[in-house]
Structures are given as structure tokens and as C-alpha cells.
Design a protein around this motif. Structure first.
Motif, PDB file in Angstrom:
ATOM      1  N   MET A   1       0.919  -1.279   0.079  1.00 58.39           N
ATOM      2  CA  MET A   1      -0.071   0.107  -0.027  1.00 58.39           C
ATOM      3  C   MET A   1       0.980   1.284  -0.096  1.00 58.39           C
ATOM      4  SD  MET A   1      -2.997   0.998   2.700  1.00 58.39           S
ATOM      5  CE  MET A   1      -3.721   2.600   2.388  1.00 58.39           C
ATOM      6  N   ALA A   2       0.691   2.019  -1.088  1.00 55.08           N
ATOM      7  CA  ALA A   2       1.263   3.383  -1.195  1.00 55.08           C
ATOM      8  C   ALA A   2       1.187   4.437   0.078  1.00 55.08           C
ATOM      9  CB  ALA A   2       1.016   4.125  -2.383  1.00 55.08           C
ATOM     10  N   ARG A   3       2.272   4.871   0.598  1.00 57.10           N
ATOM     11  CA  ARG A   3       2.295   5.836   1.885  1.00 57.10           C
ATOM     12  C   ARG A   3       1.593   7.205   1.332  1.00 57.10           C
ATOM     13  NH1 ARG A   3       7.607   6.620   4.917  1.00 57.10           N
ATOM     14  NH2 ARG A   3       8.214   7.267   2.733  1.00 57.10           N
ATOM     15  N   ASP A   4       0.767   7.606   2.191  1.00 51.49           N
ATOM     16  CA  ASP A   4       0.222   9.152   1.733  1.00 51.49           C
ATOM     17  C   ASP A   4       1.342  10.172   1.938  1.00 51.49           C
ATOM     18  OD1 ASP A   4      -1.220  11.521   1.508  1.00 51.49           O
ATOM     19  OD2 ASP A   4      -2.964  10.900   2.593  1.00 51.49           O
ATOM     20  N   PRO A   5       1.783  10.753   1.102  1.00 46.84           N
ATOM     21  CA  PRO A   5       2.908  11.672   1.463  1.00 46.84           C
ATOM     22  C   PRO A   5       2.602  12.855   2.197  1.00 46.84           C
ATOM     23  CG  PRO A   5       2.239  12.104  -1.024  1.00 46.84           C
ATOM     24  CD  PRO A   5       1.247  10.937  -0.344  1.00 46.84           C
ATOM     25  N   ILE A   6       1.179  13.258   2.233  1.00 43.46           N
ATOM     26  CA  ILE A   6       0.706  14.354   2.801  1.00 43.46           C
ATOM     27  C   ILE A   6       0.698  13.905   4.485  1.00 43.46           C
ATOM     28  CG2 ILE A   6      -1.395  15.915   3.769  1.00 43.46           C
ATOM     29  CD1 ILE A   6      -1.841  16.029   0.697  1.00 43.46           C
ATOM     30  N   LYS A   7       0.366  12.836   4.612  1.00 46.73           N
ATOM     31  CA  LYS A   7       0.121  12.313   6.172  1.00 46.73           C
ATOM     32  C   LYS A   7       1.666  12.129   6.822  1.00 46.73           C
ATOM     33  CE  LYS A   7      -4.360  10.079   5.995  1.00 46.73           C
ATOM     34  NZ  LYS A   7      -5.075   8.931   6.149  1.00 46.73           N
ATOM     35  N   HIS A   8       2.432  11.690   5.645  1.00 47.15           N
ATOM     36  CA  HIS A   8       4.054  11.414   6.166  1.00 47.15           C
ATOM     37  C   HIS A   8       4.581  12.792   6.297  1.00 47.15           C
ATOM     38  CE1 HIS A   8       7.935   9.781   6.278  1.00 47.15           C
ATOM     39  NE2 HIS A   8       8.347  10.644   5.332  1.00 47.15           N
ATOM     40  N   LEU A   9       4.359  13.947   5.689  1.00 44.05           N
ATOM     41  CA  LEU A   9       4.943  15.226   6.244  1.00 44.05           C
ATOM     42  C   LEU A   9       4.383  15.769   7.504  1.00 44.05           C
ATOM     43  CD1 LEU A   9       4.967  16.745   2.544  1.00 44.05           C
ATOM     44  CD2 LEU A   9       7.021  15.977   3.975  1.00 44.05           C
ATOM     45  N   GLU A  10       3.308  15.562   7.660  1.00 43.36           N
ATOM     46  CA  GLU A  10       2.494  15.798   8.791  1.00 43.36           C
ATOM     47  C   GLU A  10       3.139  15.222  10.012  1.00 43.36           C
ATOM     48  OE1 GLU A  10      -1.621  15.332   8.241  1.00 43.36           O
ATOM     49  OE2 GLU A  10      -1.810  17.040   7.126  1.00 43.36           O
ATOM     50  N   ALA A  11       3.233  13.897   9.920  1.00 36.14           N
ATOM     51  CA  ALA A  11       3.930  13.082  10.992  1.00 36.14           C
ATOM     52  C   ALA A  11       5.193  13.536  11.054  1.00 36.14           C
ATOM     53  CB  ALA A  11       3.967  11.565  10.438  1.00 36.14           C
ATOM     54  N   GLN A  12       5.978  13.753  10.192  1.00 36.16           N
ATOM     55  CA  GLN A  12       7.346  14.274  10.167  1.00 36.16           C
ATOM     56  C   GLN A  12       7.324  15.665  11.125  1.00 36.16           C
ATOM     57  OE1 GLN A  12       9.352  14.540   6.538  1.00 36.16           O
ATOM     58  NE2 GLN A  12      10.558  12.612   6.737  1.00 36.16           N
ATOM     59  N   HIS A  13       6.621  16.616  10.684  1.00 38.58           N
ATOM     60  CA  HIS A  13       6.382  17.762  11.315  1.00 38.58           C
ATOM     61  C   HIS A  13       6.133  17.736  12.848  1.00 38.58           C
ATOM     62  CE1 HIS A  13       5.811  22.218  11.744  1.00 38.58           C
ATOM     63  NE2 HIS A  13       4.677  22.077  12.388  1.00 38.58           N
ATOM     64  N   ARG A  14       5.464  16.888  13.326  1.00 42.77           N
ATOM     65  CA  ARG A  14       4.639  16.568  14.377  1.00 42.77           C
ATOM     66  C   ARG A  14       6.076  16.091  15.304  1.00 42.77           C
ATOM     67  NH1 ARG A  14      -0.109  14.599  12.280  1.00 42.77           N
ATOM     68  NH2 ARG A  14       0.888  12.475  12.461  1.00 42.77           N
ATOM     69  N   TYR A  15       6.776  15.102  14.678  1.00 44.98           N
ATOM     70  CA  TYR A  15       7.860  14.521  15.344  1.00 44.98           C
ATOM     71  C   TYR A  15       8.972  15.477  15.587  1.00 44.98           C
ATOM     72  CZ  TYR A  15      11.850  11.474  16.486  1.00 44.98           C
ATOM     73  OH  TYR A  15      12.949  11.093  16.873  1.00 44.98           O
ATOM     74  N   ARG A  20      12.495  18.457  19.194  1.00 48.33           N
ATOM     75  CA  ARG A  20      13.487  19.534  18.282  1.00 48.33           C
ATOM     76  C   ARG A  20      14.879  19.224  18.883  1.00 48.33           C
ATOM     77  NH1 ARG A  20      13.513  24.024  15.481  1.00 48.33           N
ATOM     78  NH2 ARG A  20      15.045  25.673  15.876  1.00 48.33           N
ATOM     79  N   GLU A  21      15.043  19.429  20.229  1.00 45.39           N
ATOM     80  CA  GLU A  21      16.293  19.443  20.804  1.00 45.39           C
ATOM     81  C   GLU A  21      17.052  17.987  20.495  1.00 45.39           C
ATOM     82  OE1 GLU A  21      17.780  22.073  21.970  1.00 45.39           O
ATOM     83  OE2 GLU A  21      15.936  23.132  21.891  1.00 45.39           O
ATOM     84  N   LYS A  22      16.197  16.964  20.484  1.00 47.32           N
ATOM     85  CA  LYS A  22      17.049  15.761  20.278  1.00 47.32           C
ATOM     86  C   LYS A  22      17.492  15.376  18.657  1.00 47.32           C
ATOM     87  CE  LYS A  22      14.808  12.146  21.743  1.00 47.32           C
ATOM     88  NZ  LYS A  22      13.751  11.090  21.866  1.00 47.32           N
ATOM     89  N   VAL A  23      16.614  16.034  17.817  1.00 45.83           N
ATOM     90  CA  VAL A  23      16.970  16.015  16.333  1.00 45.83           C
ATOM     91  C   VAL A  23      18.308  17.030  16.352  1.00 45.83           C
ATOM     92  CG1 VAL A  23      16.063  16.723  13.991  1.00 45.83           C
ATOM     93  CG2 VAL A  23      14.719  15.597  15.722  1.00 45.83           C
ATOM     94  N   LEU A  24      18.316  18.150  16.762  1.00 44.16           N
ATOM     95  CA  LEU A  24      19.425  19.235  16.670  1.00 44.16           C
ATOM     96  C   LEU A  24      20.515  18.629  17.202  1.00 44.16           C
ATOM     97  CD1 LEU A  24      17.852  22.466  17.444  1.00 44.16           C
ATOM     98  CD2 LEU A  24      18.503  21.713  15.409  1.00 44.16           C
TER      99      LEU A  24
END
Length: 234
Positions: A1-15, A20-24
Motif C-alpha cells: 500500500m502506497a504511503r500518503d505523502p501528506i500524512k507522512h509530512l504531517e507526521a514528520q512535522h509533529r515529530y 526538536r532538541e533531540k534532532v538538533l
């Protein structure tokens, strides 16, 4: 099943927002820096294309960030320019000479304006009585005394700050009168419900309520009604 790109971007933004500090910290780690450096070396053209696209699409953001950095680090900016001039003395002189030749008239106008401002400021500092006399003669004596004094004070301050030249006092007097009227709401209708300056008290609160009208027995009923009383006429 293809992944929805919009939902994927929203999930990335939430994460990213939540961590933020962990990613930086992960991006700034030595391993991440080395990996990024290696990728840039192997994909130099892609890296250059990405940088060019980013600069073209984020001009305002980059300009605002640079301006904020310069304002926050004036010593570093001055030190950088001094070091650059010291290391590129001949190039700097050639560039300055070229700019002067191409913008000679503009430079002369700026210098003349600077000299006039300097002259006005020095006159205000060393001979304030003369400046006051010039400004006082320019401001109309038909204005109320309190208003005229404030306008004169504003113009004297402008002369001292270099914002008003002595040669332009007469021509710009109306601008300062207009500015006074706008600031203090002069000659305009005042609302009774508006609070008075510096207090929560309204002007209408200072008015005394009229006493109820009590008609006499021999008065005309219609006149009593018109005056605010209660008519007995049916």
C-alpha cells in the motif's frame, strides 16, 4: 500500500516539533557531520543545486537573519571589515575609486546635506538663543500659548537631533503643528464615554443628573410632557 505523502509530512512535522532538541543534537554530532561532509564531496553538483534553490526561495528569510546577526554582533562585523580591508588594501582602494567616479554627484549631495545638518546642530549647541528666535518667529503667534510652546520645543529638539535644518524651519512649521494636533487630538470632538487621561473616569461621570421635573397644578399638561414631566392628558 502506497504511503500518503501528506500524512507522512504531517507526521514528520509533529515529530520534529516534539523532539526538536533531540534532532538538533543528532545533526550536530561528529558522526552526522562526517556523514554530511562525505555526501557533499560525493554529490557536489546536487549540493550546489540545492543551495542555489534554497537561496532563491528564501531570500527574505536569509536577509532578515543576516540583519539580525549584524545587529547582535556589531563588534564582529567591524572586525571582519577591518581584517578584509587590511588583507585587500589595493582592491578596496580600486573599488572605492570606481564607486566615487560612478556616483560623484550623489556623494556630493550627501556631503552637502551632512554639512547643513552639522551646521544646524552646532548652531543649536553654541548659540541656542538665535535658534530659538528663528523658530519662534516661524511659529504662528495665533496659536494657543500651550500649543505654541510645545511646537517650538519639538522643532528645537528636531534641530538638535539633525532632523530639521535651520533653512527649513519656516517651510516645515506646518508639519510640526499637524503632528501636535494628531498627537494630542486638538480641535476634535471629545467623546463623553472616553476615559480621561491617566484615569478610568469618564467625562460623562462628571455630569450631574438633572432633577426630575415636578409640574404644578395649574400648568398645561402638554407643556409638562414636552418639558420631561408626565402629562395627565389622555
Amino acid at each position: 500500500m502506497a504511503r500518503d505523502p501528506i500524512k507522512h509530512l504531517e507526521a514528520q512535522h509533529r515529530y520534529l516539533t516534539k523532539n526538536r532538541e533531540k534532532v538538533l543534537a543528532r545533526k550536530r554530532s561528529p558522526e552526522a557531520r562526517e556523514k554530511k561532509k562525505k555526501w557533499r564531496a560525493e554529490n557536489r553538483q546536487k549540493d550546489l543545486d540545492y543551495g542555489r534553490r534554497y537561496r532563491e526561495t528564501h531570500k527574505e528569510i536569509r536577509a532578515a537573519a543576516k540583519k539580525a546577526w549584524r545587529l547582535a554582533n556589531p563588534e564582529k562585523v567591524v572586525a571582519y571589515y577591518h581584517a578584509y580591508r587590511a588583507g585587500h588594501l589595493d582592491e578596496t582602494r580600486i573599488s572605492q575609486r570606481k564607486y566615487f567616479v560612478e556616483h560623484r554627484q550623489e556623494i556630493y549631495k550627501k556631503q552637502a546635506a551632512w554639512m547643513l545638518r552639522k551646521k544646524s546642530i552646532n548652531t543649536m549647541r553654541h548659540d541656542p538663543d538665535t535658534v530659538y528666535r528663528v523658530v519662534s518667529r516661524a511659529v504662528s503667534s495665533g496659536l494657543p500659548r500651550f500649543m505654541r510652546d510645545d511646537v517650538i520645543a519639538s522643532m528645537l529638539l528636531a534641530v538638535l537631533e539633525g532632523k530639521l535644518l535651520l533653512e527649513h524651519v519656516g517651510a516645515r512649521m506646518k508639519d510640526y503643528v499637524t503632528g501636535y494636533n494628531r498627537e494630542y487630538d486638538t480641535f476634535k470632538t471629545l467623546s463623553l464615554d472616553a476615559p480621561m487621561g491617566g484615569t478610568d473616569l469618564r467625562r460623562i461621570d462628571l455630569l450631574e443628573a438633572p432633577a426630575p421635573y415636578e409640574p404644578e397644578d395649574d400648568e398645561d399638561d402638554d407643556m409638562v410632557m414636552l418639558r420631561g414631566g408626565q402629562s395627565l392628558w389622555r
